[in-house]
Design a protein around this motif. Structure first.
Motif, PDB file in Angstrom:
ATOM      1  N   ASN A   1     -21.260  -7.358 -25.889  1.00 25.93           N
ATOM      2  CA  ASN A   1     -21.324  -8.096 -24.623  1.00 25.93           C
ATOM      3  C   ASN A   1     -20.022  -8.821 -24.321  1.00 25.93           C
TER       4      ASN A   1
ATOM      5  N   ARG B   1     -15.563  -9.310 -14.415  1.00 21.19           N
ATOM      6  CA  ARG B   1     -15.062  -9.627 -15.759  1.00 21.19           C
ATOM      7  C   ARG B   1     -13.940  -8.669 -16.162  1.00 21.19           C
TER       8      ARG B   1
ATOM      9  N   THR C   1     -25.666  -1.219  -6.373  1.00 17.61           N
ATOM     10  CA  THR C   1     -25.207  -1.828  -7.616  1.00 17.61           C
ATOM     11  C   THR C   1     -26.060  -3.055  -7.923  1.00 17.61           C
ATOM     12  N   SER C   2     -26.226  -3.333  -9.199  1.00 17.26           N
ATOM     13  CA  SER C   2     -26.997  -4.507  -9.609  1.00 17.26           C
ATOM     14  C   SER C   2     -26.059  -5.704  -9.737  1.00 17.26           C
ATOM     15  N   SER C   3     -26.629  -6.877  -9.871  1.00 16.69           N
ATOM     16  CA  SER C   3     -25.804  -8.069 -10.069  1.00 16.69           C
ATOM     17  C   SER C   3     -25.036  -7.962 -11.383  1.00 16.69           C
ATOM     18  N   TYR C   4     -25.636  -7.334 -12.395  1.00 18.15           N
ATOM     19  CA  TYR C   4     -24.932  -7.120 -13.667  1.00 18.15           C
ATOM     20  C   TYR C   4     -23.674  -6.283 -13.433  1.00 18.15           C
ATOM     21  N   ASP C   5     -23.784  -5.216 -12.640  1.00 19.76           N
ATOM     22  CA  ASP C   5     -22.632  -4.365 -12.328  1.00 19.76           C
ATOM     23  C   ASP C   5     -21.534  -5.164 -11.647  1.00 19.76           C
ATOM     24  N   ARG C   6     -21.903  -5.980 -10.706  1.00 21.59           N
ATOM     25  CA  ARG C   6     -20.916  -6.772  -9.955  1.00 21.59           C
ATOM     26  C   ARG C   6     -20.222  -7.786 -10.852  1.00 21.59           C
ATOM     27  N   ILE C   7     -20.990  -8.445 -11.689  1.00 26.29           N
ATOM     28  CA  ILE C   7     -20.405  -9.435 -12.601  1.00 26.29           C
ATOM     29  C   ILE C   7     -19.514  -8.737 -13.625  1.00 26.29           C
ATOM     30  N   LEU C   8     -19.973  -7.611 -14.157  1.00 25.31           N
ATOM     31  CA  LEU C   8     -19.184  -6.877 -15.142  1.00 25.31           C
ATOM     32  C   LEU C   8     -17.856  -6.422 -14.543  1.00 25.31           C
ATOM     33  N   SER C   9     -17.883  -5.911 -13.323  1.00 23.74           N
ATOM     34  CA  SER C   9     -16.634  -5.459 -12.703  1.00 23.74           C
ATOM     35  C   SER C   9     -15.678  -6.635 -12.487  1.00 23.74           C
TER      36      SER C   9
END
Length: 81
Positions: free
Chosen positions: A44, A21, A11-19
């Motif tokens: 967004n 959120r 997973t990317s950092s974007y995926d982790r932050i999105l989850s």
């Protein structure tokens, strides 16, 4: 982890932050007593939408489409074989 299965990678950092959120927004909905809503991403921005708006808008998948063919080729069953 689901991300590994879906994309075949980490997973990317974007995926982790999105989850995160999504999770925070879901807890906020519970705290606000908004039980008939679900969390969504609009552009967004994390938002929510009523389940009545979401249900009843079927999203059909072409059974002969590429995604279905790829899924079948890796052993995913749709219960029709």
């Amino acid at each position: 982890m689901l991300g590994y299965i879906q994309r075949g990678g980490i997973t990317s950092s974007y995926d982790r932050i999105l989850s995160t959120r999504y999770g925070v927004a879901a807890v906020n909905l519970i705290n606000e007593g908004k039980f008939g809503e679900m969390v969504c991403l609009a552009g967004n921005k994390i938002s929510s939408v009523s389940l009545e708006e979401v249900i009843g808008h079927p999203k059909n998948v072409d059974p002969s489409g590429e995604l279905v063919k790829v899924a079948r080729s890796i052993g995913i069953s749709f219960g029709d074989q």
